[in-house]
Design a protein around this motif. Structure first.
Motif, PDB file in Angstrom:
ATOM      1  N   ARG A  42       0.831  -1.208   0.000  1.00  0.00           N
ATOM      2  CA  ARG A  42       0.000   0.000   0.000  1.00  0.00           C
ATOM      3  C   ARG A  42       0.868   1.262   0.000  1.00  0.00           C
ATOM      4  NH1 ARG A  42      -1.587   3.997   2.724  1.00  0.00           N
ATOM      5  NH2 ARG A  42      -0.207   3.482   4.463  1.00  0.00           N
ATOM      6  N   ILE A  43       1.973   1.231   0.782  1.00  0.00           N
ATOM      7  CA  ILE A  43       2.885   2.392   0.835  1.00  0.00           C
ATOM      8  C   ILE A  43       3.540   2.626  -0.516  1.00  0.00           C
ATOM      9  CG2 ILE A  43       5.058   3.216   1.849  1.00  0.00           C
ATOM     10  CD1 ILE A  43       4.217   1.724   4.435  1.00  0.00           C
ATOM     11  N   LEU A  44       4.004   1.533  -1.153  1.00  0.00           N
ATOM     12  CA  LEU A  44       4.635   1.676  -2.467  1.00  0.00           C
ATOM     13  C   LEU A  44       3.641   2.192  -3.500  1.00  0.00           C
ATOM     14  CD1 LEU A  44       6.824  -1.579  -2.630  1.00  0.00           C
ATOM     15  CD2 LEU A  44       7.550   0.746  -2.095  1.00  0.00           C
ATOM     16  N   ALA A  45       2.397   1.744  -3.403  1.00  0.00           N
ATOM     17  CA  ALA A  45       1.369   2.224  -4.332  1.00  0.00           C
ATOM     18  C   ALA A  45       1.116   3.709  -4.135  1.00  0.00           C
ATOM     19  CB  ALA A  45       0.079   1.426  -4.136  1.00  0.00           C
ATOM     20  N   ALA A  46       1.113   4.131  -2.854  1.00  0.00           N
ATOM     21  CA  ALA A  46       0.892   5.556  -2.572  1.00  0.00           C
ATOM     22  C   ALA A  46       2.049   6.404  -3.101  1.00  0.00           C
ATOM     23  CB  ALA A  46       0.717   5.755  -1.069  1.00  0.00           C
ATOM     24  N   LEU A  47       3.278   5.916  -2.906  1.00  0.00           N
ATOM     25  CA  LEU A  47       4.437   6.654  -3.423  1.00  0.00           C
ATOM     26  C   LEU A  47       4.414   6.699  -4.947  1.00  0.00           C
ATOM     27  CD1 LEU A  47       7.308   5.305  -1.116  1.00  0.00           C
ATOM     28  CD2 LEU A  47       6.289   7.580  -1.077  1.00  0.00           C
ATOM     29  N   SER A  48       4.009   5.587  -5.576  1.00  0.00           N
ATOM     30  CA  SER A  48       3.937   5.556  -7.037  1.00  0.00           C
ATOM     31  C   SER A  48       2.881   6.515  -7.544  1.00  0.00           C
ATOM     32  CB  SER A  48       3.636   4.132  -7.516  1.00  0.00           C
ATOM     33  OG  SER A  48       4.657   3.237  -7.119  1.00  0.00           O
ATOM     34  N   ALA A  49       1.746   6.562  -6.842  1.00  0.00           N
ATOM     35  CA  ALA A  49       0.683   7.489  -7.245  1.00  0.00           C
ATOM     36  C   ALA A  49       1.154   8.938  -7.114  1.00  0.00           C
ATOM     37  CB  ALA A  49      -0.566   7.249  -6.390  1.00  0.00           C
ATOM     38  N   GLU A  50       1.943   9.209  -6.053  1.00  0.00           N
ATOM     39  CA  GLU A  50       2.482  10.556  -5.865  1.00  0.00           C
ATOM     40  C   GLU A  50       3.463  10.905  -6.991  1.00  0.00           C
ATOM     41  OE1 GLU A  50       3.018  14.214  -3.834  1.00  0.00           O
ATOM     42  OE2 GLU A  50       1.575  12.592  -3.494  1.00  0.00           O
ATOM     43  N   ALA A  51       4.320   9.943  -7.374  1.00  0.00           N
ATOM     44  CA  ALA A  51       5.304  10.190  -8.415  1.00  0.00           C
ATOM     45  C   ALA A  51       4.669  10.311  -9.795  1.00  0.00           C
ATOM     46  CB  ALA A  51       6.340   9.067  -8.428  1.00  0.00           C
ATOM     47  N   SER A  52       3.533   9.629  -9.988  1.00  0.00           N
ATOM     48  CA  SER A  52       2.893   9.655 -11.312  1.00  0.00           C
ATOM     49  C   SER A  52       2.413  11.043 -11.692  1.00  0.00           C
ATOM     50  CB  SER A  52       1.721   8.672 -11.342  1.00  0.00           C
ATOM     51  OG  SER A  52       0.690   9.091 -10.436  1.00  0.00           O
ATOM     52  N   ALA A  53       2.269  11.939 -10.708  1.00  0.00           N
ATOM     53  CA  ALA A  53       1.835  13.308 -10.997  1.00  0.00           C
ATOM     54  C   ALA A  53       2.975  14.151 -11.570  1.00  0.00           C
ATOM     55  CB  ALA A  53       1.276  13.952  -9.726  1.00  0.00           C
ATOM     56  N   TYR A  54       4.184  13.614 -11.552  1.00  0.00           N
ATOM     57  CA  TYR A  54       5.355  14.400 -11.992  1.00  0.00           C
ATOM     58  C   TYR A  54       6.137  13.679 -13.090  1.00  0.00           C
ATOM     59  CZ  TYR A  54       4.444  16.692  -7.501  1.00  0.00           C
ATOM     60  OH  TYR A  54       3.851  17.346  -6.447  1.00  0.00           O
ATOM     61  N   THR A  55       5.455  12.917 -13.920  1.00  0.00           N
ATOM     62  CA  THR A  55       6.173  12.154 -14.954  1.00  0.00           C
ATOM     63  C   THR A  55       6.894  13.078 -15.943  1.00  0.00           C
ATOM     64  OG1 THR A  55       4.103  12.019 -16.200  1.00  0.00           O
ATOM     65  CG2 THR A  55       4.676  10.131 -14.800  1.00  0.00           C
ATOM     66  N   ASP A  56       6.287  14.210 -16.288  1.00  0.00           N
ATOM     67  CA  ASP A  56       6.938  15.131 -17.226  1.00  0.00           C
ATOM     68  C   ASP A  56       8.212  15.713 -16.617  1.00  0.00           C
ATOM     69  OD1 ASP A  56       4.956  14.687 -19.058  1.00  0.00           O
ATOM     70  OD2 ASP A  56       3.790  16.474 -18.527  1.00  0.00           O
ATOM     71  N   GLU A  57       8.113  16.111 -15.334  1.00  0.00           N
ATOM     72  CA  GLU A  57       9.289  16.671 -14.663  1.00  0.00           C
ATOM     73  C   GLU A  57      10.392  15.626 -14.517  1.00  0.00           C
ATOM     74  OE1 GLU A  57       6.243  16.971 -13.751  1.00  0.00           O
ATOM     75  OE2 GLU A  57       5.754  19.093 -13.361  1.00  0.00           O
ATOM     76  N   LEU A  58      10.002  14.384 -14.201  1.00  0.00           N
ATOM     77  CA  LEU A  58      11.000  13.326 -14.063  1.00  0.00           C
ATOM     78  C   LEU A  58      11.685  13.041 -15.397  1.00  0.00           C
ATOM     79  CD1 LEU A  58       9.049  10.856 -11.739  1.00  0.00           C
ATOM     80  CD2 LEU A  58      11.022  12.258 -11.112  1.00  0.00           C
ATOM     81  N   GLN A  59      10.889  13.004 -16.472  1.00  0.00           N
ATOM     82  CA  GLN A  59      11.453  12.787 -17.796  1.00  0.00           C
ATOM     83  C   GLN A  59      12.433  13.903 -18.157  1.00  0.00           C
ATOM     84  OE1 GLN A  59      10.445  10.299 -20.395  1.00  0.00           O
ATOM     85  NE2 GLN A  59      12.328  11.098 -21.297  1.00  0.00           N
TER      86      GLN A  59
END
Length: 787
Positions: free
Chosen positions: A244-261
């Motif tokens: 559940r924690i990893l899913a929450a962190l992944s959901a948080e990171a998914s909002a910044y895919t453009d910035e990460l790229q």
């Protein structure tokens, strides 16, 4: 670019060195894929980036890009809503950490890399959250959530209960003899005891495993079965909470895919650029000036693959007055290295890399570079050395155009010399007529003659010292070289009769040509020596002129200081004399002289003193206007005012043809223009004795020389106090024209004596000084003689 030429010029070794400076795998791939460019704008942009990165490294040091791991696949998974594992999230955290470090490491600088750094988004809240939750790929922090912390606390409590129960069994006398070892072990995730096989029926519980020999049975006692079950349930809850924690962190990171790229792409690019800068720093390179005029001018170029301690810098230029350069000289003299240096440095520059050469070196942009260098004899293809070279030459002639650079090593070699030389001249002539920039090495005298007699073709030679049988590796453009085969053979011990026989077999024209080359070489060496001597003389003259100018300036400053001091002291003497006169008249008034008569006399004395003071007072500016003076009016002995210094002096010589006059001011002389002078009439030398009569008997001596003692006493003073007092005294004594003075400083510790000696060394008008002799005060005094 021609792939074979890249390999021949060892471009791949430079790329390997460049890749070693990249921190990320993606940047290393960019380095490996780097190829020379042909667009000058793209090349200049790449060179500018390399220069700016190098400037940042020198200013602030380098930043590590080792944390930049490929997260492209992870970003794609986030875009479709997948949950990332700990490894992937830690990679994202590493990229964000590197982005934050890179952005904060360098100060705001307006250069070509500024936009890259400004575009980085460290996403600090997301990075902090990942670091707080994930300790390593195998461990999630207790602080990741409150639920996870409670689950792990319950697991620890249950484990403690199990250990308590099992310790009771271990310490029980009834079961001690049944155990193989007195330890608690784990089997299949459950706590067990090692029981001897023959006693397994005496320990109630579940059997989970046995040893390889069958002598030990691992039994979970019945008393801890429920506790083990509880721990197992807690472990399942722990795993569910972690997911559940990893899913929450992944959901948080998914909002910044453009910035990460964007961060990943920028960091890989910066890693690549800074790798180029590190390569430049390692080889001590400079940024070349690129051009599209086919002009090459390499200043002190060094082949980067030759060790720095042994490489000899060379100057190479071609493409302006000539586009074909023929390099001659003995074997091992550096001809091939010169070819490779030109080719490799051109490839490096067109790849956006700095080159190991002096600043302001110029490199041309070529569409292609062809190199036929080395012995490429092929047994498999049944090709001789000549055939192999000729195959390459044919291929080059087909593909080369006017925007190509061609490098030939020993063109025409490997066959009959006469035919080889003729063929080489024909090939070079064809390339020259097509205006293709070419550089070739040879031993053939015919090609040297071709270079001497053909416009747009130039000879060059690699210098060789026959006396030591060693090359100097200097490239001399404009001078054809000798092969020196006879000289080298004689030095190595080949019998003279063989060398003489060989010489007799050479055509007379060839001998004459070789003699001509020898004369040219000797003349060149002589000229170089003379030029070096001339340069040394020029440097010496320049240094002496600078020293003379500095000395003249110091003397002028000292002269002005002495004159100012003299005027100030004269004015002070006049002021004291006037006050004395006023006091004298007041005293006489007490003896019965009428007030009117006394005041009249006192006024006359004051007026006289005021006039004298006005004449001697220090003025900072010259008079606003004066009567022009002609050279004919000026005579020796005439009193004049020097307007630029506002002092009165005496003409010592008539004007010279340049309109300059020598004027004496006290003990000093100066040369000045006629228009800087003003004739002074009715002037009386202030060095004469001036007397003021009061009552007919009182006299005040105004002569400076009469008031200066030939001795000064510095006893009891500190060094600083003594130097200050001595400075004024020496100026007064020098103006008063005292030839020699005596300084009393005592012996003591010697500090005051040493301080006086150090000061006297810097006084320009002191001719010499020494300690006193017996009868003069010995070491307690210093005798000074003026110039």
């Amino acid at each position: 670019m021609d792939y074979k030429s890249l390999k021949t010029l060892e471009y791949h070794k430079i790329i390997e060195k460049l890749s070693s400076y990249a921190g990320s795998e993606a940047a290393r791939k960019m380095c490996a894929d780097l190829k020379p460019m042909t667009d000058i704008n793209s090349i200049n942009d790449a060179l500018t980036q390399t220069s700016d990165a190098l400037s940042r490294i020198y200013a602030k040091g380098s930043v590590s890009f080792s944390g930049v791991t490929n997260i492209i696949d992870s970003i794609k998974r986030l875009e479709v809503g997948s949950t990332l594992n700990t490894h992937e999230l830690l990679n994202i955290s590493a990229v964000l950490t590197t982005a934050a470090a890179a952005k904060s490491h360098y100060e705001e600088t307006n250069d070509s890399l500024t936009d890259y750094f400004n575009s980085l988004e460290p996403l600090t809240p997301l990075n902090t959250q990942i670091k707080n939750c994930i300790i390593s790929e195998e461990e999630i922090s207790d602080d990741a959530s409150g639920t996870l912390r409670d689950i792990r606390r319950q697991m620890r409590i249950s484990a403690d209960r199990i250990h308590t129960e099992l310790n009771k069994i271990l310490n029980s006398p009834s079961t001690r003899s049944c155990l193989q070892d007195y330890v608690i072990t784990m089997r299949q995730g459950r706590y067990c005891l090692p029981v001897k096989a023959e006693y397994k029926s005496q320990i109630a519980g579940m059997i989970h495993d046995q040893s390889a020999t069958g002598s030990t049975i691992f039994i979970e006692p019945a008393a801890v079965v429920k506790l083990n079950n509880d721990i197992r349930e807690l472990e399942l809850k722990e795993q569910a909470e972690i997911e559940r924690i990893l899913a929450a962190l992944s959901a948080e990171a998914s909002a910044y895919t453009d910035e990460l790229q964007s961060d990943y792409t920028i960091l890989v690019t910066l890693d690549f650029i800074f790798a180029k800068a590190q390569l430049s720093k390692f080889y001590k390179c400079s940024c070349p000036i690129m051009n599209t005029d086919k002009y090459i001018n390499i200043k002190k170029g060094r082949h980067p693959l030759i060790p720095a301690k042994t490489v000899v810098p060379i100057d190479i230029y071609l493409g302006k007055d000539f586009n074909l350069l023929i390099v001659t000289g003995p074997n091992t003299g550096g001809k091939t290295v010169s070819l490779k240096t030109v080719g490799l440095l051109t490839l490096m520059a067109q790849s956006g890399l700095h080159i190991p050469a002096m600043d302001h070196s110029q490199i041309a942009v070529f569409d292609n570079i062809f190199a036929d260098i080395g012995d490429e004899q092929s047994i498999e293809q049944s090709l001789s050395t000549f055939s192999s070279h000729m195959t390459n030459t044919v291929s080059i002639l087909k593909e080369a155009d006017e925007n190509s650079l061609i490098l030939f090593d020993e063109i025409g070699a490997g066959t009959d010399p006469t035919e080889g030389a003729a063929l080489a001249i024909a090939i070079l002539s064809d390339l020259h007529n097509k205006d293709i920039t070419t550089m070739a090495t040879t031993h053939y005298s015919e090609i040297k003659v071709f270079a001497l007699t053909t416009e747009g073709v130039e000879n060059a030679s690699c210098e060789f010292d026959v006396a030591t049988l060693s090359p100097t590796y200097r490239l001399l453009i404009g001078v054809p070289g000798k092969s020196n085969a006879f000289a080298i053979s004689r030095k190595l011990g080949l019998p003279s009769y063989i060398i003489d026989d060989a010489s007799s077999r050479i055509d007379a024209n060839d001998i004459h040509f070789e003699d001509l080359l020898t004369d040219l070489e000797n003349s060149r060496i002589t000229i170089e020596k003379e030029q070096a001597e001339i340069k040394e003389y020029k440097d010496q003259i320049r240094r002496l002129k600078a020293e003379a100018a500095a000395k003249s300036k110091r003397l002028d400053e000292r002269t002005d200081k002495i004159i100012r001091k003299a005027n100030e002291e004269a004015a002070e003497i006049l002021r004291e004399a006037k006050e004395y006169a006023d006091e004298t008249i007041k005293t006489m008034n007490k003896h019965g002289m009428s007030v009117k008569e006394l005041e009249k006399q006192r006024s006359a004395v004051r007026d006289k003193m005021n006039k004298r003071q006005e004449k001697l007072a220090v003025k900072t500016t010259a008079p606003k206007s004066h009567k022009p003076v002609s050279a004919a009016e000026l005579k020796e002995g005439m009193h004049v005012r020097v307007l630029s210094m506002n002092v009165i002096g005496t003409i010592l010589s008539a004007p010279n043809p340049k309109g300059e006059v020598t004027v004496g001011v006290g003990s000093l002389t100066t040369k000045t223009k006629v228009n800087n002078l003003e004739i002074v009439t009715g002037y009386k030398d202030p060095e004469e004795k001036t007397t003021i009569k009061t009552g007919g008997s009182s006299r005040i001596k105004m002569s400076k020389s009469a008031s200066i003692s030939p001795e000064i006493n510095l006893l009891g003073l500190t060094v600083d106090e003594a130097v200050a007092k001595l400075d004024k005294y020496l100026d007064d004594a020098y103006i008063a024209k005292i030839a020699q003075v005596r300084i009393v400083h005592g012996k003591g510790t010697g500090a005051l004596r040493n301080g006086v000696a150090s000061y006297l060394k810097g006084v320009p008008y002191v001719k010499s000084f020494r300690l006193g002799e017996v009868g003069e005060g010995d070491a307690g005094v210093t005798i000074v003689e003026f110039k």
